[in-house]
Structures are given as structure tokens and as C-alpha cells.
Design an enzyme around this catalytic site. Structure first.
Site, PDB file in Angstrom:
ATOM      1  NE  ARG B  98      23.535  29.527  33.060  1.00 51.86           N
ATOM      2  CZ  ARG B  98      24.840  29.486  32.910  1.00 51.86           C
ATOM      3  NH1 ARG B  98      25.629  29.395  33.962  1.00 51.86           N
ATOM      4  NH2 ARG B  98      25.379  29.554  31.711  1.00 51.86           N
ATOM      5  CD  GLU B 169      29.515  22.679  31.007  1.00 51.67           C
ATOM      6  OE1 GLU B 169      28.714  23.617  31.101  1.00 51.67           O
ATOM      7  OE2 GLU B 169      30.748  22.845  30.981  1.00 51.67           O
TER       8      GLU B 169
HETATM    9  C1  B12 Z   1      34.907  32.820  37.816  1.00 54.78           C
HETATM   10  C2  B12 Z   1      33.719  33.192  36.964  1.00 54.78           C
HETATM   11  C3  B12 Z   1      32.615  32.355  37.025  1.00 54.78           C
HETATM   12  C4  B12 Z   1      32.509  31.174  37.960  1.00 54.78           C
HETATM   13  C5  B12 Z   1      32.001  31.731  39.301  1.00 54.78           C
HETATM   14  C6  B12 Z   1      32.328  30.843  40.483  1.00 54.78           C
HETATM   15  C7  B12 Z   1      31.738  31.454  41.674  1.00 54.78           C
HETATM   16  N1  B12 Z   1      30.681  30.881  42.180  1.00 54.78           N
HETATM   17  O1  B12 Z   1      32.188  32.485  42.168  1.00 54.78           O
HETATM   18  C8  B12 Z   1      31.482  30.322  37.218  1.00 54.78           C
HETATM   19  C9  B12 Z   1      32.207  29.434  36.248  1.00 54.78           C
HETATM   20  C10 B12 Z   1      30.610  29.441  38.089  1.00 54.78           C
HETATM   21  C11 B12 Z   1      30.721  31.392  36.476  1.00 54.78           C
HETATM   22  C12 B12 Z   1      29.411  31.262  36.074  1.00 54.78           C
HETATM   23  C13 B12 Z   1      28.751  32.208  35.311  1.00 54.78           C
HETATM   24  N2  B12 Z   1      29.260  33.324  34.798  1.00 54.78           N
HETATM   25 CO1  B12 Z   1      30.928  33.970  35.241  1.00 54.78          CO
HETATM   26  N3  B12 Z   1      32.719  34.697  35.399  1.00 54.78           N
HETATM   27  C14 B12 Z   1      33.743  34.339  36.112  1.00 54.78           C
HETATM   28  C15 B12 Z   1      34.937  35.259  35.802  1.00 54.78           C
HETATM   29  C16 B12 Z   1      35.872  34.543  34.854  1.00 54.78           C
HETATM   30  C17 B12 Z   1      35.742  35.721  37.013  1.00 54.78           C
HETATM   31  C18 B12 Z   1      34.934  36.318  38.143  1.00 54.78           C
HETATM   32  C19 B12 Z   1      35.828  36.449  39.341  1.00 54.78           C
HETATM   33  O2  B12 Z   1      35.781  35.646  40.241  1.00 54.78           O
HETATM   34  N4  B12 Z   1      36.725  37.460  39.323  1.00 54.78           N
HETATM   35  C20 B12 Z   1      37.627  37.745  40.379  1.00 54.78           C
HETATM   36  C21 B12 Z   1      36.965  38.711  41.360  1.00 54.78           C
HETATM   37  C22 B12 Z   1      37.985  39.098  42.428  1.00 54.78           C
HETATM   38  O3  B12 Z   1      36.587  39.866  40.631  1.00 54.78           O
HETATM   39  P1  B12 Z   1      35.063  40.325  40.391  1.00 54.78           P
HETATM   40  O4  B12 Z   1      34.167  39.164  40.499  1.00 54.78           O
HETATM   41  O5  B12 Z   1      35.010  41.132  39.161  1.00 54.78           O
HETATM   42  O6  B12 Z   1      34.764  41.285  41.630  1.00 54.78           O
HETATM   43  C23 B12 Z   1      35.525  42.458  41.799  1.00 54.78           C
HETATM   44  C24 B12 Z   1      34.993  43.686  41.039  1.00 54.78           C
HETATM   45  O7  B12 Z   1      33.978  43.409  40.108  1.00 54.78           O
HETATM   46  C25 B12 Z   1      34.591  44.648  42.065  1.00 54.78           C
HETATM   47  N5  B12 Z   1      33.205  44.711  42.497  1.00 54.78           N
HETATM   48  C26 B12 Z   1      32.201  43.812  42.471  1.00 54.78           C
HETATM   49  N6  B12 Z   1      31.138  44.305  43.039  1.00 54.78           N
HETATM   50  C27 B12 Z   1      31.420  45.521  43.479  1.00 54.78           C
HETATM   51  C28 B12 Z   1      30.694  46.470  44.170  1.00 54.78           C
HETATM   52  C29 B12 Z   1      31.300  47.690  44.494  1.00 54.78           C
HETATM   53  C30 B12 Z   1      30.513  48.695  45.193  1.00 54.78           C
HETATM   54  C31 B12 Z   1      32.651  47.935  44.132  1.00 54.78           C
HETATM   55  C32 B12 Z   1      33.311  49.170  44.463  1.00 54.78           C
HETATM   56  C33 B12 Z   1      33.357  46.977  43.446  1.00 54.78           C
HETATM   57  C34 B12 Z   1      32.739  45.787  43.138  1.00 54.78           C
HETATM   58  O8  B12 Z   1      35.351  44.265  43.205  1.00 54.78           O
HETATM   59  C35 B12 Z   1      35.473  42.857  43.248  1.00 54.78           C
HETATM   60  C36 B12 Z   1      36.709  42.437  44.002  1.00 54.78           C
HETATM   61  O9  B12 Z   1      37.885  42.957  43.389  1.00 54.78           O
HETATM   62  C37 B12 Z   1      34.221  36.468  35.136  1.00 54.78           C
HETATM   63  C38 B12 Z   1      35.011  37.219  34.076  1.00 54.78           C
HETATM   64  C39 B12 Z   1      36.232  37.926  34.572  1.00 54.78           C
HETATM   65  N7  B12 Z   1      36.110  38.901  35.457  1.00 54.78           N
HETATM   66  O10 B12 Z   1      37.299  37.626  34.155  1.00 54.78           O
HETATM   67  C40 B12 Z   1      32.991  35.816  34.503  1.00 54.78           C
HETATM   68  C41 B12 Z   1      31.721  36.624  34.305  1.00 54.78           C
HETATM   69  C42 B12 Z   1      31.484  37.542  35.481  1.00 54.78           C
HETATM   70  N8  B12 Z   1      30.630  35.555  34.224  1.00 54.78           N
HETATM   71  C43 B12 Z   1      29.743  35.829  33.402  1.00 54.78           C
HETATM   72  C44 B12 Z   1      28.595  35.008  33.158  1.00 54.78           C
HETATM   73  C45 B12 Z   1      27.649  35.466  32.096  1.00 54.78           C
HETATM   74  C46 B12 Z   1      28.395  33.828  33.868  1.00 54.78           C
HETATM   75  C47 B12 Z   1      27.226  32.875  33.679  1.00 54.78           C
HETATM   76  C48 B12 Z   1      25.852  33.475  33.513  1.00 54.78           C
HETATM   77  C49 B12 Z   1      27.531  31.862  32.552  1.00 54.78           C
HETATM   78  C50 B12 Z   1      27.543  32.405  31.170  1.00 54.78           C
HETATM   79  N9  B12 Z   1      26.418  32.670  30.537  1.00 54.78           N
HETATM   80  O11 B12 Z   1      28.608  32.542  30.617  1.00 54.78           O
HETATM   81  C51 B12 Z   1      27.338  32.047  34.966  1.00 54.78           C
HETATM   82  C52 B12 Z   1      26.544  32.686  36.118  1.00 54.78           C
HETATM   83  C53 B12 Z   1      25.403  31.919  36.605  1.00 54.78           C
HETATM   84  C54 B12 Z   1      24.834  32.648  37.800  1.00 54.78           C
HETATM   85  N10 B12 Z   1      23.739  32.173  38.296  1.00 54.78           N
HETATM   86  O12 B12 Z   1      25.351  33.622  38.286  1.00 54.78           O
HETATM   87  C55 B12 Z   1      29.989  37.103  32.656  1.00 54.78           C
HETATM   88  C56 B12 Z   1      29.094  38.263  33.012  1.00 54.78           C
HETATM   89  C57 B12 Z   1      28.642  38.911  31.726  1.00 54.78           C
HETATM   90  C58 B12 Z   1      28.190  40.288  31.731  1.00 54.78           C
HETATM   91  N11 B12 Z   1      28.155  41.006  32.844  1.00 54.78           N
HETATM   92  O13 B12 Z   1      27.889  40.725  30.634  1.00 54.78           O
HETATM   93  C59 B12 Z   1      31.524  37.333  32.897  1.00 54.78           C
HETATM   94  C60 B12 Z   1      31.953  38.796  32.919  1.00 54.78           C
HETATM   95  C61 B12 Z   1      32.267  36.559  31.799  1.00 54.78           C
HETATM   96  C62 B12 Z   1      31.929  37.014  30.403  1.00 54.78           C
HETATM   97  N12 B12 Z   1      32.657  37.960  29.838  1.00 54.78           N
HETATM   98  O14 B12 Z   1      30.973  36.513  29.814  1.00 54.78           O
HETATM   99  N13 B12 Z   1      31.499  32.493  36.268  1.00 54.78           N
END
Ligand code: B12
Ligand code: B12
Lengths: 142, 481, 481, 142
Positions: B98, B169
Site C-alpha cells: 500500500r 477499491e
Molecule cells: C478503524 C480501523 C481501521 C481504519 C483506521 C483509520 C485510522 N487511520 O485510524 C482503517 C479502515 C483505515 C484501517 C485500515 C487498516 N487496517 Co485496520 N482496524 C481498524 C479497527 C476496526 C479499529 C481500530 C481503532 O481505531 N480502535 C479504537 C482504538 C481506541 O483502539 P486501538 O486502536 O486498539 O488502540 C488502543 C489499544 O490497542 C491500546 N494500545 C495501542 N497501542 C498501545 C501501546 C501501549 C503501550 C498500550 C499500553 C496500549 C496501546 O490502547 C489504545 C487506546 O485504547 C481495528 C480492529 C478493532 N480493534 O476493532 C482494525 C485493525 C487494527 N486493522 C487491521 C488491518 C490489517 C488494517 C489494514 C492493513 C487493512 C487490512 N488488511 O485489513 C489497514 C492498515 C493499513 C495501514 N497502512 O496501516 C487489523 C490488524 C490485524 C492484525 N494485527 O493482525 C485489525 C485488528 C482488524 C482485523 N482484525 O483484521 N483500519
């Protein structure tokens, strides 16, 4: 402390929340946002004299992106810096313990899965910084 | 790359292609005549554009998963496994590709081979090249779309179409703002003008290729008017280059009325703006993405969110629905989890296939509201562009006219702040510089105030944070804990 | 047992109790004063009637699973496991106890002990007796209801209330017609007059006990008017004996509009008939049962059906929802599967908690239709009873005025045949002798004809069979294959 | 053939469908409905000279209710009768093979889980009755 999402990862939402939580907890947060390279973290840490680097990886390439970070810190002369990592660190769904072991072996001091309450991380960081300061005090006799 | 005005002239386009194909060795294998020959040889049943058109006519809801792994054989197995439960197949591209980091992607391929499991979060199609990609297409009997998030997806497009993929897409805005940090909008839009021109070229040769701007953007509390504006602009840009089969998308917000209204408004606005711009000969369809924000970790709860997404798609008669999986909160799903998401969605879509939601006053009010909001942004953008949609889009982001919540791109103003109202519909707490007229702002203010009163707290960033977590924590409205 | 007219006089009732308590040794331990003392000692938070009342006032949707295993310790573990994810607890009784076959139940207990796992499909409360049942209640902190299917549930009621259970499902019709074959309706209704009188006695002593007629009946294509008629009759019979807290039930049919309309009609009809009969001092609440017919075997699909049930409950603002599990098609669920059903339901109920379905013309039309249909049956029944509801009910079944599809009881006419219309709402193909007026019959005929035309086949028993299988095969309307 | 739901089981829907399917397939079906005891099946089989008894159990007590049915047939002099059983035969969710083994051991000729297509059962029954008739022809020289 320096904060950012490593590698080619664009997930921005969690990062904005982490910035807010750590700031509210009294930390001085330098947030590099998404798509941060290892050297960008280290540059920022050196520039600001940060005591900790907080790495996020959500997109699954964490395993590749996070490798060698500790070694790079050593090379660049901040071998002691506290290194945390958290997020969806590997591709797919793996047991928590497995992930933690893997990343600890890479030299991260603490490893967090997305379900950890952020307050926990904040408390750990406070504790770790304190004991770090104490140790450094002892070792280096500042 | 710089922005074009109007359809790119063929000779100029052909010159540009030379450069694009240089960027990685596999680009050398692209031969446009051969590609067209190959596409013509594929049966109609494998053509995405045809399938979307037929479904749209029959008011069917088609199901499509997301799926992609590092290695070809594994990827084929994965898609074959999903094929019986879906109508349309995907090939999701990895994050290095990408960003055109083909060297990293290559490392990922090697490491995956060594590890015996995929270490990439998608399928690195460019690295695999045309012949290998054709192997994927030929192993399947349903249409396959390339799904990614690539600001500069020129080479990927060339290889994909040559390999027999029939839908692509993305868009110059929707694959930049949520996916990149430093890529200038001019650059990504120009790249996507190239891609749309490439599709237009195929169309000129009688080969139908479907185009789908990415609707959900950051997937996090995006109000319908914001994503609709982007969808309409990318639709206009695509049609300008000769695209005919266009699928506009929307990410479920969670409030039933707002979601159905958004889907109705999207279709009506598209016809309005496309026809106003003089296009007649296009095939419009729609796609609803099941909830794109943070998912609950518990799988039983995830199934509930998935079903609710299926409900929104079925009740709004989306042409297709993009399906989530019970592993969403953790990581790339196993093939089993992916299949479960499809089965769950199929059940609800089928159970609702024969049911109708009667139009209500509230629904029509919401449709009208979304239309007025979107028109405000569209008209401001068109004015800024002074006849050039691409220019207008760039200037609109510069001026804060378009502003996508939680997007990482430096080109995004990042001033507008959304929040849910007391019924869970997404409204705007802070409009930043988005030119929504005062009477509509008042509607938002009042609706948000109702929630604030109900919760006995000020509407603030804390409320927004609560809304970000709400669905993953088991609600729609992020009530104070 | 013979039918009573009006409230059973206390002395007569006390004499009847003597007999009932003789039917199994554990009956000897029932002491009414001690029972009332015990009930009074329980905290309000464990009282089912209080909890239902509060939820109704707050327009909350409470969650309740089904659960029961052979042995006490196991049963406690099961309920404790479910408790955190639900609001109301059940104790589901085994099928031998339901038929007063306490010897068989005893054998089941012994065999279960030997096998180290439950070989009964529920908890044999009578055999366990008061002390053991109290152990169950005391291990928990939420209200517990006895859920069964027992035509003669007198002894079970005595033991249950003495043990601290505060709600009792069933009724003389609803626990006979779908659950028994040869039990005369006079007998079961008289038995349930006894039970309602027992509840009335507790109420006189200031102890609230909730009563819940079993809404879904055979769970298979039951039209709202049929189950509503039974619910209203059992409600009237219960109030007559002094019951105050009454929860009327309905089994989800699958068509959203019909289901919401049915729940609206049920509440309005209840107030209408109860107040017409002179009752003022009752506490009415409602329960929606997630789809009670055949389930899909695939668990992802089952989750979809469960979520759709949660949707119906939330949108119709039912006071509680009875939750199915992803194991439904196979057998008694494991505790894990049971918990998953609750979590899935909780997610959708919470996501919809703040959303509202606006009333539409179509909805109000359906409400009105259901009311007119139900009134036709109710009025005919009341006329047949000549002032005695119990008599009326018996005669109504004899005369074919009330007819429950697919019920096994010989007392059921079994002539009425339901089928879905083209939108999946349940209509009547053959009315048998049910006195629905001709203008309404025509509505049904026309609606069914539309489906027949659409499917290009005659409306016939084959269509009914297709509808019986439809949800388990992944649709709502059983289209020809 | 004799059809019914055994024991204290009230599940009537499947029974009505089975009646219909077997009748449509040309069988002469005596349907005893729900809540049928072992002796009621046997009485009906003897009275009507049935060649097969088709037992359903849905409610979970199948294991208890179905035990000793073959023995009872032997006692009552119809040891050769074809005995089929089907439905949700045990409490809870168990592997199909386990259930089939268990009920075959009890003397049932064929055992069906709810997901078997009914046409399959119809075909089996036709085949079994034929081979039964052939065998009886040989053995008893009618
Ligand atoms: C929204 C989302 C997107 C949006 C992101 C928009 C944006 N720019 O922010 C879009 C649609 C663009 C997107 C794209 C992609 N995504 Co995405 N996305 C999500 C989703 C649904 C929610 C993430 C989110 O915002 N959560 C809300 C926030 C508040 O939570 P969070 O991100 O988890 O962060 C929290 C914790 O993780 C934690 N945390 C994070 N870092 C740290 C560090 C420390 C020290 C601590 C203590 C805690 C901590 O605290 C944070 C705050 O509470 C997740 C799945 C899910 N979680 O439901 C997938 C997910 C993260 N995405 C995923 C993937 C793979 C992608 C893509 C590569 C596309 C794909 N192949 O499917 C692309 C990424 C391209 C790229 N270059 O990065 C995967 C990751 C897979 C994996 N790890 O095995 C997930 C898990 C979905 C899945 N099950 O496939 N995504
Ligand atoms: C509707 C229903 C009811 C209705 C029945 C109304 C009526 N009188 O018919 C009501 C609500 C009254 C009810 C009550 C109970 N039920 Co019930 N019920 C169901 C349900 C949801 C559907 C059954 C149905 O009608 N299916 C449609 C018909 C067409 O399919 P079928 O019954 O499976 O029959 C087909 C096949 O099994 C097969 N088949 C059957 N016999 C045979 C024989 C042969 C030879 C062959 C080839 C095939 C075959 O062919 C049939 C036609 O296609 C099932 C679960 C499910 N399947 O989704 C539970 C279920 C059968 N019930 C169950 C139970 C436990 C009960 C109760 C004891 C209550 C309780 N503890 O939960 C009581 C029974 C009391 C009693 N005395 O029997 C359990 C059985 C558990 C187990 N085996 O471990 C089930 C599986 C639900 C569950 N998962 O807990 N029930």
C-alpha cells in the site's frame, strides 16, 4: 516520553487517545503520530531527553517493524531508555503470553494487548520511571 | 504527478504508463493488449461490474469478505474456502504494498515462507506479478476485487487489471486521508486520475471494470455528509476519466434511521451530482460496510455487531455489504472466523430480504438533513475548484471545507469533532471550518445538548472518547461510566 | 380437579392443598407460614415482581436465559456462571417432573450422579425438595423464576414458592396445549387456578410473586392473535385469583413490523381486557421470546437469529427477553454456549437501547389488525363462558374458536393452518373454525395470494412445511427450492 | 410402519412432517403422535402387522426412554422388526458418531441426527424393508 505508531501503520485513533491519557496523567508527551520509523522515535527521544518510548502497532506488521529497536537504541546511545509496546502486535489472534514473551525477548520492557486498561499502563510507567531514576541515581552517581 | 482537468488524453496517458510500470520489475510484464484480451476471455459471471449491475436491478444484497495472505497458494486456498458463502471475492493487499514498499513486502514474503505462516497483513500482488495473480483469478469462479488503501496504486492497478481482477477499491482522497500521513493530496488524486483513466481505457475497449471509492474513511464516527462528499467527488473524478460502473460506499454508523437515511441520500445525491455534471451512461450501485470502528473482543458480542451491520445493509437495500469477522478486535481473521462472519451475515440478510422498512417522517427528515449538509460541502468544493473537481478537492481540504475525523493525514484539517446524539446518530460537536449553514448547526447543537442534559455532563472531548469505545464496550452511545 | 368460578375461597383452597402436597414425599415439608416468612426475608433485589416493575417503569429490557440440570451443585454452578451476564435467572425443570413422573425424575437423578453429567433436560425441583432448592436461591443474588411446561404444577409451585423462587411461568392453557397430549383442559386450568390462588395468597400476605403465562405456545408459526388470546385469558384467570404482577409473553415471529405491532397490541389489549373486567391494581409487563422454532445448526447463523431476537425485543421495548443459545439446534446448551447467547443479546439490546422506531401507518395498521383478530376470539370465548373465563376457555377449544398450530394436545382442534405472507408475517391459510370475521379473512387470503403469485405456486401445506424449515435453513419466507 | 415420538416428549412438529414425508413416499403410516410408550408402539405394530417402527426423540431423554426397546420387541414376539430412531437423541451436543454407536448398541437398525435429509431415511427404509422381505422369504419360507 515519546509516543507513536510504528512502521507503515496508519491507525490513528488509539494514538490520539493514548496522547490524551498520558498527558492527563501528567506526562510530558511528544506525540509523533502514525507511521513513525525507529530512528524518528530515537531522534525525538534524544532531542527531548525523554525517559520512555511508547510504541504502538496495530496493523499486524508489528513483529517485523519492532525487531531490532532495542539494538538501535543501544547503537544510538540510549540503551537504558524504557521501551513499551502495545496494540494488535502480531498478525492474527495469538495467545497473550506468546505475544508478551516474543516482544520481551526483543527487549521491550513491557508489552500490552489492546484489552489492558490504560490506567494500568500509566501506573507501570510511573513506577518504572521512578525506579529507573533511582537506579540511575545509584549507578551513575548523578 | 500533477492534477488533470478532464479526461487524460490517450497519448499523454500512455507516456505516463511507461514511468509507472518501471517502479518494480513485475511492471515490465504488463501489456495492455494482452490484458484486454485476457479480460475479454473471462466469463461474464466473473465480471464484478456485471454482477453489481444485476444485483442492483434485482435489489439483492451481495456479500463480500475481506481476505488476503502473503503467499499465492495460501491465498488461493483462503479464497476458495470463502467462495461458497459469499457472492463477491476480495484480494486484500498488505500494508507495505500500500505504501509502495515492495522491498519490505518481499522481505515479508520470504519471512512468511520461512515461518510457514503469513506474516503480512495482506496479499502483495505487485511482488507476485501478473502470472501468479492470474493463477488466483483462475482458481475461482466469482468476481474478485482488489481492496487496499494505497495512495499511489498505479502499478498495482496495472497488474491487477492485467491479471483479471475486475474491481478496484479506493480513490485519491479516500485512500490517502485515512491511510497515509505525508502523501500530498495532489499526488494521490493525480495517481487515481491515472487509475480511473486506465479503467476508462478498458471500458473503451468494451471491458467492464468496477470502481469503488472507499466509503468508511477512518471508520470512526464519520458523519454521513463527510464521507458522502468524498464519495461524490471521487465518483465525479472517476466518471471524468471514463469509468462507468461505480459503487459508492458508506460505513455503518450504528443508528438505524441515520444509516438507512444515509444510504438513501447517497444514491439520490449521486444521481443528482452525476447527472448535473452531464453523465448519463453510468451504472450506480452502493456498498455498506459493517461497523468499521473498534469491535468488542468477545466473539458472541462481535456476532451481534456483525448481525446489526447485516441488518443495516438489508434494510437499506445496499447492493453489497462488506462483512466483518468475530476476530475483528484481535487480528487478521483465520479463514474459519472469516467464514463465520459471512454465514452470520447471510442469515440476517436472507431473513430480511423480504421485509421492508416503511419510510417515515423521521427518516425523510434525516435524508433531507444529510442532503443539505452534503450539498453545502459539495457546492463549496466545486466553487473552490472553479470547474476543476480535482483542484476543488485539494483546496477544500486546505480550507477546512472537508474534514475527516481521526484521519492521520497531514493534509486533513483535523478540526471537526463528531459525537453521538442521545439516540446514537453521529452529529458534530465542533464544525471546525466545515461550511455547514447556521440553521443546521443549530440542529446539531440542540441534539447534542439533549444528550448532555440526559447525561448531566458537558459535551466535551471525553464524550467523544466514550463514543469511540462505545461499541467495543457494548453500547452505541458512550454513556458516562 | 374441576374449574372454579371466581377466586377460590380460602378454606376450600387450604383443603385442596392437603391433597396436592401428598403427591410426593417432599410435599410434606411445605409450611405456608414458614414459606411466607422465608420470602419476606429475601431482599427486594431478589424479588422478580419488583425487578419487572422497575424495568417496566424505566423502559429497560432485561435478559433471562433458560437453564437447568439434574443435580443441585451443578445447577448452582450453572446459574452462578450465567448470573453476571443476565438480569433475571431461570430454573428450567426437566420433562419428567413436568409430567409429574417423579419416579422417572428420581431415576434420572441417580443416573446423572452415576454418569457424572446431567442426563435430565432440567432441574427436578420437586425431587430435590425445599431445603435443596433454597440452597439454589441462596447461592444467587438475582431473582429466580421457575420455567417448565407442567400441566399440573401444583406441588412444584408449593415447593418453589416455599424455597424462595419469586416467579412462575405457565398457565392452564399454555402449559397444556403445547406440552401435553391427553391432559384434559379442565384439569390443567383448574390446577393453574390453584397455583394462581397460591400466588394470590402470598400477595395477600404482602409477598410479591410474578406470574408469566407462556407466550410462544408451540413456537412454530403461531399468529399473534392466537397466542395473545391465550395470554389474555390466562392473565384474566390469574388476576381473578389474586395475582398482581403479570408478565404477558410473545414468541418472535420474525417479521419486524408484525413483531413490534404484536408487542404493542399485547400491552394495549391486556389493559383493555383487564380493566374491562374491573382490575386496576395489577402490574403489567411483557416478555419477548427470541425465535422459538427450529434453529439453524450453524452457530454463526444461530448468532444471527439470536441477534434478530434481541433486535425485536429492544425495538418493541419488551420488559424482558428470553435468550436462545448457539447450541439451540442440537441440545441442551453447555454453560459456555448459554453465556454466549446472553452476551450476544446484551450487545444488541444495549446498542438499540437509545434508538426508537417511529410509528408508521403500516405498523399501526398491523396493530389494529391484531387487535381486531384477538378481540374476535376473546369475545367469542367470553360469550361461550357466559361469565366464566375458565369455562369459556375450555369451550373455545372444543368449538375450535381457539386453535394453536402444531400443538400436540388432543384438546386442540388442530384445524387452523398458518403460513407466511410475502414479507414473512404469519397469516392464516386455513382458519378452521376460528371466528375471524370475513373482512379480515380476505386480508389474509389476499396477502397469501401475493406470495403464491410471487412464488408461482399454490399456497398449500408444502408452503407451510417450507416455512417451518425456513429459519433453520437460513431465510424467513420458505421459498420453493 | 408405525411412527411416534417416544417417552414424555411433546415435540410435535417434526412428527407431523415425518408422517407427511413417509406417506408421500408410499408408506402406510400409523402415526401415534407424541408421548408414545414402548408398548404403545409395539401394540400398534402387532395390530397392524407393521414392518418397521420409527422412533423420534427430541427432548433429550432419548437415552433413557429408548433403552430396552429391542428387548421389549423380542419379548413381545416381533424381534425382527426394523427399528429406526432419530432426532436430538441425547442431552446436549455430542459427536454424531458417538450417538450413532450408542443407539446401535441398543439394537436400533439405523440412527439419524436432525440434519440427515429425510429422503435418505426414506431410501434406507425402502431398502431395508426389501432385504428384510427377501430374508424372511428365505428363512421362513412363506
Ligand atoms: C478503524 C480501523 C481501521 C481504519 C483506521 C483509520 C485510522 N487511520 O485510524 C482503517 C479502515 C483505515 C484501517 C485500515 C487498516 N487496517 Co485496520 N482496524 C481498524 C479497527 C476496526 C479499529 C481500530 C481503532 O481505531 N480502535 C479504537 C482504538 C481506541 O483502539 P486501538 O486502536 O486498539 O488502540 C488502543 C489499544 O490497542 C491500546 N494500545 C495501542 N497501542 C498501545 C501501546 C501501549 C503501550 C498500550 C499500553 C496500549 C496501546 O490502547 C489504545 C487506546 O485504547 C481495528 C480492529 C478493532 N480493534 O476493532 C482494525 C485493525 C487494527 N486493522 C487491521 C488491518 C490489517 C488494517 C489494514 C492493513 C487493512 C487490512 N488488511 O485489513 C489497514 C492498515 C493499513 C495501514 N497502512 O496501516 C487489523 C490488524 C490485524 C492484525 N494485527 O493482525 C485489525 C485488528 C482488524 C482485523 N482484525 O483484521 N483500519
Ligand atoms: C419448538 C420447540 C419446542 C416447542 C415444541 C412445541 C411442540 N409441541 O411441538 C416447545 C416450546 C413446547 C418445546 C418444549 C421443550 N423443549 Co423444545 N424445542 C423446540 C425447537 C426449537 C424446535 C423443534 C422443532 O419443531 N423443529 C422443527 C422440526 C421440523 O424439526 P425436528 O423437531 O428436529 O424434527 C426433524 C428431525 O429431528 C428429524 N427427525 C426426528 N425424528 C426422526 C426420526 C427419524 C427416523 C429420522 C430419519 C429423522 C427424525 O426429522 C424431523 C423433521 O424434519 C428445538 C430446537 C431446534 N431444533 O431448533 C427444541 C428442543 C428440541 N427442545 C428441547 C427441550 C429440552 C425442550 C424442553 C424439555 C424444555 C427445556 N428444558 O428446554 C421442552 C419439552 C417438554 C416435553 N415434555 O417434551 C431441546 C432438546 C435438548 C436435547 N436433546 O438435549 C431442544 C433441542 C432445544 C435445546 N437446544 O435445548 N420445545
Amino acid at each position: 516520553m515519546v509516543l507513536g505508531v510504528i512502521g507503515a501503520d496508519c491507525h490513528a485513533v488509539g494514538n490520539k487517545i493514548l496522547e490524551r491519557v498520558f498527558s492527563d496523567a501528567g506526562f510530558n508527551v511528544v506525540n509523533l503520530g502514525v507511521m513513525v520509523s525507529q530512528d524518528e522515535y530515537i531522534d525525538a527521544a534524544i532531542e527531548t531527553g525523554a525517559e520512555a518510548i511508547i510504541v504502538s502497532s496495530l496493523y499486524g506488521h508489528g513483529e517485523i517493524d519492532c525487531q531490532g529497536f532495542r539494538e538501535r537504541c543501544v547503537e544510538r546511545g540510549i540503551e537504558d531508555i524504557i521501551l513499551y509496546v502495545g496494540g494488535n502486535l502480531v498478525v492474527g489472534k495469538a495467545p497473550h503470553e506468546e505475544i508478551i514473551t516474543k516482544f520481551k525477548a526483543m527487549g521491550y520492557d513491557r508489552v500490552f494487548t489492546p484489552d489492558t486498561p490504560l490506567e494500568e499502563c500509566v501506573n507501570y510507567l510511573k513506577k518504572d520511571i521512578e525506579s529507573h531514576r533511582a537506579e540511575n541515581g545509584k549507578n551513575h552517581q548523578y | 504527478m500533477k492534477l488533470f482537468q478532464g479526461k487524460i488524453p490517450e497519448n499523454e496517458f500512455m507516456q505516463m504508463r511507461e514511468d509507472a510500470l518501471q517502479t518494480w520489475p513485475t511492471g515490465q510484464d504488463v501489456d495492455l493488449d494482452d490484458a484486454i484480451q485476457y479480460q475479454r476471455g473471462l466469463p461474464d459471471s466473473m465480471n464484478f461490474a456485471r454482477k453489481m449491475y444485476e444485483a442492483d436491478q434485482a435489489k439483492q444484497v451481495l456479500l463480500q469478505p475481506r481476505a488476503g495472505v502473503a503467499l499465492v497458494e495460501e491465498h488461493i486456498q483462503l479464497l476458495k474456502y470463502l467462495e461458497p458463502e459469499c457472492d463477491l471475492l476480495p484480494t486484500t493487499i498488505d500494508a507495505y504494498t500500500r505504501l509502495n514498499q515492495y522491498n519490505e513486502a518481499q522481505r515479508g514474503i520470504e519471512k512468511s515462507k520461512a515461518a510457514g505462516q503469513s506474516l503480512l497483513n495482506g496479499f502483495p500482488a505487485v511482488n507476485h506479478g501478473i502470472a501468479e495473480c492470474r493463477r488466483v483469478v483462475e482458481s475461482l469462479s466469482k468476481p474478485v476485487e482488489i481492496r487496499h488503501g494505497t495512495p499511489d496504486a498505479r502499478l498495482l492497478a496495472e497488474i491487477s487489471f492485467a491479471a483479471g481482477f475486475t474491481s478496484y477499491e479506493g480513490g485519491g482522497i479516500s485512500y490517502n486521508i485515512p491511510y497515509a500521513k505525508k502523501v500530498p493530496l495532489e499526488h494521490s488524486i493525480a495517481c487515481w486520475q491515472y487509475i480511473d483513466r486506465l479503467v476508462g481505457y478498458f471500458e473503451e475497449q468494451g471491458v467492464n471494470i468496477n470502481r469503488e471509492p472507499f466509503g468508511p474513511l477512518s471508520g470512526t464516527l464519520v458523519p454521513p455528509f463527510a464521507s458522502h462528499t468524498v464519495a461524490l467527488l471521487e465518483g465525479l473524478l472517476a466518471l471524468e476519466q471514463g469509468v462507468r460502473s461505480i459503487t459508492l460506499g458508506y460505513g455503518q454508523a450504528g443508528n438505524m434511521i441515520q444509516d438507512i437515511a444515509a444510504m438513501m441520500a447517497l444514491r439520490e445525491l449521486a444521481d443528482e451530482y452525476f447527472q448535473q455534471a452531464g453523465y448519463k451512461d453510468y451504472e450506480l450501485s452502493t456498498v455498506l460496510h459493517q461497523w468499521m470502528g473498534g469491535f468488542p473482543e468477545d466473539q458472541a458480542k462481535a456476532f451481534s455487531v456483525i448481525t446489526w451491520g447485516g441488518t443495516a445493509a438489508a434494510l437499506s437495500k445496499a447492493t453489497k455489504v462488506i462483512v466483518k469477522t468475530p476476530h475483528e478486535a484481535f487480528g487478521i481473521p483465520t479463514k474459519e472466523a472469516n467464514l463465520e462472519g459471512l454465514k452470520c451475515t447471510r442469515q440476517i440478510v436472507n431473513m430480511l430480504a423480504d421485509q421492508e422498512v416503511p419510510e417515515t417522517k423521521q427518516m425523510l427528515w434525516e435524508v433531507d438533513l444529510i442532503k443539505r449538509e452534503t450539498r453545502a460541502l459539495m457546492d463549496a468544493t466545486i466553487t473552490l475548484g472553479n470547474g476543476n473537481i480535482a483542484e476543488g478537492a485539494v483546496r477544500a481540504f486546505q480550507a477546512g471545507v472537508i474534514d475527516i475525523p481521526f484521519a492521520p493525514s497531514l493534509a486533513n484539517p483535523g478540526k471537526m469533532m463528531p459525537v453521538r446524539d442521545n439516540h446514537g446518530a453521529i452529529r458534530i460537536l465542533d464544525f471546525g471550518k466545515v461550511p455547514i449553514p447556521e440553521d443546521i448547526r443549530k440542529i446539531h447543537r440542540d441534539l447534542i445538548q439533549k444528550r448532555a442534559d440526559f447525561e448531566r455532563r458537558e459535551a466535551s472531548f471525553q464524550m467523544v472518547i466514550d463514543d469511540i469505545y462505545s461499541i467495543s464496550k457494548g453500547r452505541l452511545v458512550g454513556r458516562p461510566r
